[in-house]
Design a protein around this motif. Structure first.
Motif, PDB file in Angstrom:
ATOM      1  N   HIS A  83      32.343  44.718  35.526  1.00 42.52           N
ATOM      2  CA  HIS A  83      33.662  45.366  35.173  1.00 42.52           C
ATOM      3  C   HIS A  83      34.198  44.787  33.885  1.00 42.52           C
ATOM      4  N   ASN A  84      33.530  44.004  33.233  1.00 47.10           N
ATOM      5  CA  ASN A  84      34.548  43.631  31.846  1.00 47.10           C
ATOM      6  C   ASN A  84      35.681  42.860  32.307  1.00 47.10           C
ATOM      7  N   ILE A  85      35.781  41.986  33.083  1.00 50.07           N
ATOM      8  CA  ILE A  85      37.076  41.638  33.642  1.00 50.07           C
ATOM      9  C   ILE A  85      36.999  39.944  33.220  1.00 50.07           C
ATOM     10  N   VAL A  86      38.356  39.705  32.633  1.00 49.96           N
ATOM     11  CA  VAL A  86      38.215  38.365  32.230  1.00 49.96           C
ATOM     12  C   VAL A  86      38.615  37.530  33.466  1.00 49.96           C
ATOM     13  N   ILE A  87      37.831  36.283  33.633  1.00 43.06           N
ATOM     14  CA  ILE A  87      38.272  35.551  34.876  1.00 43.06           C
ATOM     15  C   ILE A  87      39.095  34.137  34.307  1.00 43.06           C
ATOM     16  N   ILE A  88      40.159  33.815  34.754  1.00 43.62           N
ATOM     17  CA  ILE A  88      40.951  32.671  34.592  1.00 43.62           C
ATOM     18  C   ILE A  88      40.994  31.748  35.799  1.00 43.62           C
ATOM     19  N   GLU A  89      40.471  30.558  35.541  1.00 41.02           N
ATOM     20  CA  GLU A  89      40.481  29.724  37.007  1.00 41.02           C
ATOM     21  C   GLU A  89      41.818  28.800  36.963  1.00 41.02           C
ATOM     22  N   ASP A  90      42.315  28.870  37.974  1.00 43.35           N
ATOM     23  CA  ASP A  90      43.533  28.309  38.394  1.00 43.35           C
ATOM     24  C   ASP A  90      42.844  26.822  39.307  1.00 43.35           C
ATOM     25  N   ALA A  91      42.445  25.833  38.378  1.00 41.43           N
ATOM     26  CA  ALA A  91      41.857  24.605  39.014  1.00 41.43           C
ATOM     27  C   ALA A  91      42.828  23.702  39.105  1.00 41.43           C
ATOM     28  N   ALA A  92      44.066  24.020  39.397  1.00 43.32           N
ATOM     29  CA  ALA A  92      44.985  22.844  39.496  1.00 43.32           C
ATOM     30  C   ALA A  92      44.864  21.802  40.446  1.00 43.32           C
ATOM     31  N   GLN A  93      44.154  21.872  41.587  1.00 45.21           N
ATOM     32  CA  GLN A  93      44.041  21.135  42.614  1.00 45.21           C
ATOM     33  C   GLN A  93      42.305  20.491  42.285  1.00 45.21           C
ATOM     34  N   ALA A  94      41.696  20.974  41.457  1.00 46.26           N
ATOM     35  CA  ALA A  94      40.282  20.983  41.563  1.00 46.26           C
ATOM     36  C   ALA A  94      39.521  19.977  40.283  1.00 46.26           C
ATOM     37  N   PHE A  95      40.371  19.143  39.891  1.00 49.49           N
ATOM     38  CA  PHE A  95      39.780  18.257  38.644  1.00 49.49           C
ATOM     39  C   PHE A  95      38.850  17.348  39.339  1.00 49.49           C
ATOM     40  N   GLY A  96      37.639  17.120  38.757  1.00 54.79           N
ATOM     41  CA  GLY A  96      36.605  16.366  39.337  1.00 54.79           C
ATOM     42  C   GLY A  96      35.555  16.805  40.376  1.00 54.79           C
TER      43      GLY A  96
END
Length: 382
Positions: free
Chosen positions: A156-169
């Motif tokens: 669908h040509n949609i941008v993904i932004i990952e909120d990885a606030a809790q996921a480093f590592g």
């Protein structure tokens, strides 16, 4: 069993306790003696290098918070009132606020009760012709199903932004979480698994030089100062609306000292998670487990109680005995601020959020404390 000292039985257990490696004191002292406390100092460069090593490229920008990193993404994409951004309803409000500040219409998506995260199906149910981007929140240090989500967004040509606030590592299918979307945001807040006291990072997973230049200008408070510093222009000037987003070097010194010990911190967190899982796996609760192919960072151990009343009873007992257990946030569509534009039906979130119970996971937690928590849960639920 965790190979650590046993706690004093009467000592209250903290839900979170910031780990401060001994080398932190030397790093902070060195940063202070340099008299370069603002962004861009030696510790900023060192910390950025370690985050870059984790994600596999150097398009990493240290920020003063994860919220700021998300706001930069919204500004860089030039999102406006005619655009829609899909955000999970079960997330911290900053995930939505970062985009709402641009006047962008926020559309809230439901979550999978087994993970408390969006799926390709819950996102697809909210797609319209105005959808420009989706924000995927990797909850609790685990990871959302990115392969299916990326396939949906690519179609669908949609941008993904990952909120990885809790996921480093955290890793999924062998790659660092935060490297799938166009942008990703990490949090290095005091409460996170790796901490700068207060800080974050924006990751740009694209080699597009114009987009990188745009991010650099936004970090320079909306000026072309980076070009001036490279002597490409004789004067720098105002180029766009922005704000003060960068991480000061003093915070970067804190971050660097923790990143240097990331392997140790991740090992301990994962060991605590595994201890809880072994002790509680036979109780009548639904443990939030990482999906297939995910090596979670151990940031959070959480489960769903049978009903709200049971969750409340456990939390009240924890408060009375000083066991440090906590609930979490209310879904955004049920919040007082939501209003008609954000309201809607999200049955997955509605059936789970008030049953969620989280247990302490941090470097200062020891065997005796973890055992006290498990003994209480086994006595109440067993």
């Amino acid at each position: 069993m965790l190979d650590l000292p046993v706690a004093v039985a009467s000592q209250p257990i903290r839900f979170h306790s910031t780990h401060i490696p001994p080398a932190t004191y030397d790093a902070v002292a060195t940063a202070l003696s340099s008299k370069h406390l603002r962004a861009g100092g030696s510790y900023s460069r060192k910390a950025k290098a370690l985050v870059s090593r984790h994600v596999g490229h150097d398009r990493v920008f240290l920020t003063n918070s994860c919220t700021s990193a998300l706001e930069i993404a919204a500004l860089a994409l030039d999102l406006g009132p005619e655009d829609e951004v899909i955000v999970p309803t079960f997330t911290f409000c900053a995930t939505a606020t970062a985009f709402a500040r641009k006047g962008t219409r926020i559309v809230l998506a439901d979550i999978d009760p087994a993970t408390m995260m969006v799926t390709a199906e819950t996102l697809e149910a909210r797609l319209t012709s105005r959808t420009r981007a989706v924000v995927v929140v990797h909850y609790g240090g685990a990871a959302a199903p990115m392969a299916a989500i990326k396939d949906l967004c690519d179609r669908h040509n949609i941008v993904i932004i990952e909120d990885a606030a809790q996921a480093f590592g955290t890793k999924q299918d062998g790659r660092a979480v935060g490297t799938c979307g166009l942008f990703a945001a990490y949090s290095f807040h005091e409460t996170k698994i790796i901490s700068a006291g207060h800080g974050g990072a924006l990751v740009l997973n694209s080699g597009n030089p114009h987009l990188r230049e745009r991010v650099e200008e936004l970090l320079a408070r909306g000026t072309n100062f980076p070009a001036f510093a490279r002597r490409e222009v004789n004067h720098y000037e105002w180029t766009s609306v922005s704000s003060s987003f960068e991480m000061p070097d003093l915070n970067a010194a804190l971050l660097y000292s923790q990143l240097e010990h990331a392997k140790e911190i991740l090992f301990k967190s994962r060991a605590i998670w595994a201890y809880y899982e072994r002790a509680l796996r036979n109780l009548p609760v639904e443990i939030l487990r990482p999906g297939k192919g995910t090596q979670a960072n151990g940031y959070s151990f959480a489960f769903l109680a049978q009903d709200r009343e049971t969750a409340e009873r456990l939390l009240e007992g924890s408060a009375r005995l000083g066991l440090g257990m906590q609930s979490h946030y209310k879904p955004l569509h049920l919040s007082r601020f939501a209003g008609q534009n954000l309201a809607g039906s999200c049955p997955g979130a509605e059936s789970t959020w008030d049953r969620l119970v989280r247990l302490p996971v941090h470097m200062d937690l020891n065997t005796g404390e973890a055992a006290r928590i498990c003994d209480f849960l086994q006595a109440d639920l067993g």
